[in-house]
Design a protein around this motif. Structure first.
Motif, PDB file in Angstrom:
ATOM      1  N   UNK A   1      -9.963  47.316 -36.093  1.00  0.00           N
ATOM      2  CA  UNK A   1      -8.694  46.647 -36.317  1.00  0.00           C
ATOM      3  C   UNK A   1      -8.980  45.297 -36.976  1.00  0.00           C
ATOM      4  N   UNK A   2      -8.199  44.968 -37.957  1.00  0.00           N
ATOM      5  CA  UNK A   2      -8.435  43.709 -38.657  1.00  0.00           C
ATOM      6  C   UNK A   2      -7.810  42.526 -37.924  1.00  0.00           C
ATOM      7  N   UNK A   3      -8.323  41.346 -38.200  1.00  0.00           N
ATOM      8  CA  UNK A   3      -7.928  40.114 -37.499  1.00  0.00           C
ATOM      9  C   UNK A   3      -6.457  39.762 -37.734  1.00  0.00           C
ATOM     10  N   UNK A   4      -5.923  39.828 -38.960  1.00  0.00           N
ATOM     11  CA  UNK A   4      -4.504  39.487 -39.143  1.00  0.00           C
ATOM     12  C   UNK A   4      -3.558  40.397 -38.356  1.00  0.00           C
ATOM     13  N   UNK A   5      -3.850  41.675 -38.297  1.00  0.00           N
ATOM     14  CA  UNK A   5      -2.980  42.597 -37.550  1.00  0.00           C
ATOM     15  C   UNK A   5      -3.051  42.303 -36.058  1.00  0.00           C
ATOM     16  N   UNK A   6      -4.252  41.997 -35.572  1.00  0.00           N
ATOM     17  CA  UNK A   6      -4.404  41.649 -34.166  1.00  0.00           C
ATOM     18  C   UNK A   6      -3.661  40.354 -33.839  1.00  0.00           C
ATOM     19  N   UNK A   7      -3.736  39.401 -34.748  1.00  0.00           N
ATOM     20  CA  UNK A   7      -3.044  38.128 -34.558  1.00  0.00           C
ATOM     21  C   UNK A   7      -1.528  38.332 -34.521  1.00  0.00           C
ATOM     22  N   UNK A   8      -1.016  39.151 -35.426  1.00  0.00           N
ATOM     23  CA  UNK A   8       0.428  39.429 -35.446  1.00  0.00           C
ATOM     24  C   UNK A   8       0.867  40.143 -34.172  1.00  0.00           C
ATOM     25  N   UNK A   9       0.061  41.069 -33.712  1.00  0.00           N
ATOM     26  CA  UNK A   9       0.385  41.804 -32.499  1.00  0.00           C
ATOM     27  C   UNK A   9       0.413  40.873 -31.286  1.00  0.00           C
ATOM     28  N   UNK A  10      -0.555  39.983 -31.198  1.00  0.00           N
ATOM     29  CA  UNK A  10      -0.588  39.033 -30.073  1.00  0.00           C
ATOM     30  C   UNK A  10       0.577  38.051 -30.136  1.00  0.00           C
ATOM     31  N   UNK A  11       0.928  37.599 -31.339  1.00  0.00           N
ATOM     32  CA  UNK A  11       2.059  36.676 -31.500  1.00  0.00           C
ATOM     33  C   UNK A  11       3.364  37.358 -31.095  1.00  0.00           C
ATOM     34  N   UNK A  12       3.520  38.615 -31.490  1.00  0.00           N
ATOM     35  CA  UNK A  12       4.728  39.349 -31.132  1.00  0.00           C
ATOM     36  C   UNK A  12       4.806  39.548 -29.614  1.00  0.00           C
ATOM     37  N   UNK A  13       3.689  39.845 -28.998  1.00  0.00           N
ATOM     38  CA  UNK A  13       3.657  40.015 -27.551  1.00  0.00           C
ATOM     39  C   UNK A  13       4.014  38.715 -26.833  1.00  0.00           C
ATOM     40  N   UNK A  14       3.481  37.604 -27.315  1.00  0.00           N
ATOM     41  CA  UNK A  14       3.808  36.307 -26.721  1.00  0.00           C
ATOM     42  C   UNK A  14       5.286  35.968 -26.895  1.00  0.00           C
ATOM     43  N   UNK A  15       5.835  36.273 -28.062  1.00  0.00           N
ATOM     44  CA  UNK A  15       7.249  36.018 -28.315  1.00  0.00           C
ATOM     45  C   UNK A  15       8.124  36.832 -27.371  1.00  0.00           C
ATOM     46  N   UNK A  16       7.797  38.102 -27.197  1.00  0.00           N
ATOM     47  CA  UNK A  16       8.577  38.955 -26.299  1.00  0.00           C
ATOM     48  C   UNK A  16       8.507  38.448 -24.860  1.00  0.00           C
ATOM     49  N   UNK A  17       7.343  37.979 -24.451  1.00  0.00           N
ATOM     50  CA  UNK A  17       7.201  37.424 -23.107  1.00  0.00           C
ATOM     51  C   UNK A  17       8.044  36.162 -22.948  1.00  0.00           C
ATOM     52  N   UNK A  18       8.021  35.294 -23.957  1.00  0.00           N
ATOM     53  CA  UNK A  18       8.809  34.059 -23.895  1.00  0.00           C
ATOM     54  C   UNK A  18      10.306  34.347 -23.874  1.00  0.00           C
ATOM     55  N   UNK A  19      10.737  35.300 -24.678  1.00  0.00           N
ATOM     56  CA  UNK A  19      12.160  35.667 -24.701  1.00  0.00           C
ATOM     57  C   UNK A  19      12.573  36.263 -23.362  1.00  0.00           C
ATOM     58  N   UNK A  20      11.757  37.137 -22.809  1.00  0.00           N
ATOM     59  CA  UNK A  20      12.076  37.724 -21.506  1.00  0.00           C
ATOM     60  C   UNK A  20      12.169  36.679 -20.411  1.00  0.00           C
ATOM     61  N   UNK A  21      11.275  35.706 -20.446  1.00  0.00           N
ATOM     62  CA  UNK A  21      11.301  34.631 -19.454  1.00  0.00           C
ATOM     63  C   UNK A  21      12.566  33.777 -19.614  1.00  0.00           C
TER      64      UNK A  21
END
Length: 63
Positions: A1-21
């Motif tokens: 897996x490439x670094x940009x895709x991993x970074x985007x996936x982690x950012x999206x996960x963090x955003x979803x967690x923040x929105x849920x909170x």
């Protein structure tokens, strides 16, 4: 897996967690307001009963 895709996936996960909170915090605030209003309503009903203790003690029914 490439670094940009991993970074985007982690950012999206963090955003979803923040929105849920944030949504959960809003729901908790709303529940606190509703419970405060319910407590106030129950206290006012108890006050009415203490002022007029005979109200609601008897029911007159005629057919």
């Amino acid at each position: 897996m490439d670094i940009p895709a991993l970074s985007m996936s982690m950012a999206q996960s963090n955003l979803l967690t923040d929105v849920g909170t944030a949504v959960l915090a809003k729901a908790m605030d709303q529940a606190e307001v509703v419970s405060a209003n319910l407590t106030e309503m129950l206290d006012s009903a108890a006050m009415e009963l203490s002022v007029n203790p005979d109200i609601g003690g008897n029911i007159d029914i005629s057919l």
